[in-house]
Design an enzyme around this catalytic site. Sequence first.
Site, mmCIF file in Angstrom:
data_model
loop_
_atom_site.group_PDB
_atom_site.id
_atom_site.type_symbol
_atom_site.label_atom_id
_atom_site.label_comp_id
_atom_site.label_asym_id
_atom_site.label_seq_id
_atom_site.Cartn_x
_atom_site.Cartn_y
_atom_site.Cartn_z
ATOM 1 C CE LYS A 15 -3.881 -2.335 0.514
ATOM 2 N NZ LYS A 15 -4.932 -2.367 -0.506
ATOM 3 C CB ILE B 187 3.708 4.997 3.286
ATOM 4 C CG1 ILE B 187 4.264 3.578 3.171
ATOM 5 C CG2 ILE B 187 3.791 5.485 4.729
ATOM 6 C CD1 ILE B 187 3.500 2.539 3.951
ATOM 7 C CG ASN C 295 10.131 -0.757 1.784
ATOM 8 O OD1 ASN C 295 9.466 -1.657 2.283
ATOM 9 N ND2 ASN C 295 10.255 -0.610 0.478
ATOM 10 C CG HIS D 224 12.636 -2.784 -3.835
ATOM 11 N ND1 HIS D 224 11.290 -2.736 -4.130
ATOM 12 C CD2 HIS D 224 13.281 -2.966 -5.021
ATOM 13 C CE1 HIS D 224 11.131 -2.871 -5.440
ATOM 14 N NE2 HIS D 224 12.316 -3.023 -6.001
ATOM 15 C CG ASP E 13 10.360 1.014 -4.430
ATOM 16 O OD1 ASP E 13 10.202 0.707 -3.233
ATOM 17 O OD2 ASP E 13 9.851 0.374 -5.363
ATOM 18 C CD GLU F 146 13.914 -9.465 0.465
ATOM 19 O OE1 GLU F 146 13.294 -8.415 0.277
ATOM 20 O OE2 GLU F 146 13.406 -10.602 0.313
#
Length: 228
Positions: free
Chosen positions: A110, A112, A126, A128, A169, A198
């Site tokens: 979603k 932000i 975040n 990615h 991003d 990650e």
Amino acid sequence: MPGCRYAFSDVAVTTTSSSSPSSSCGPSHLATDAADPLFPTFSGFDCLGAQVLVSDKAGCGATEFASAHGIPCLRYPDPSVEKDKGLGRLLEELGETHGVDYVLLAGYMKFIPPELVRSYPREMLNIHPALLPSFGGKGCYGMNVHEKVVDSGVRFTGATVHFVNEEYDKGRIVAQACVPVSPEDSPEDVASKVLRREHELYPDVVAALCDGRIVWREDGKPVISTVL
């Protein structure tokens, strides 16, 4: 990491990062959204000490995990609230009720809200599944990213941890990790390799954030300082 309070947010439950987003955790005084595979990754950072978990889906795996361990859950966006989908309540809960210091996103699809971004200008991270600024932006998420990577013919991809601003991003990059891409790799192969990176990268960056080891240079770029 004493003194660090956090919240988590999630959007859907998945078993791999190539699926829809799900749940995750981070250190204390944070608000976060994340993918289910990342949730256990933060166990070394007292994941169960999270202040609150935020999800846009009730009854998903993330909320079930949180509820089972006494972690409060909030819903956002909340379809039952017409005016602002519960944004005002969310800001109040994170700031005043739970005293959240940081917001962690991982797999949150979603957009932000700008009001939330402005409340945590250098406190929202975040992760990615590609090496930004390549393969980023609206629509570049989950398996879509890995399909684009394979189709492009690049020989390296990876994971990027960045601060969140009001564009998809586009926030300042704080850390990246590379993985090789073989000509024989499928998008699923790439997704698996990136997910492992990650799991290694995000907890390290979150720890640096909570420990105060991310330094902002005069040119506005964040750098993780090394403790010798």
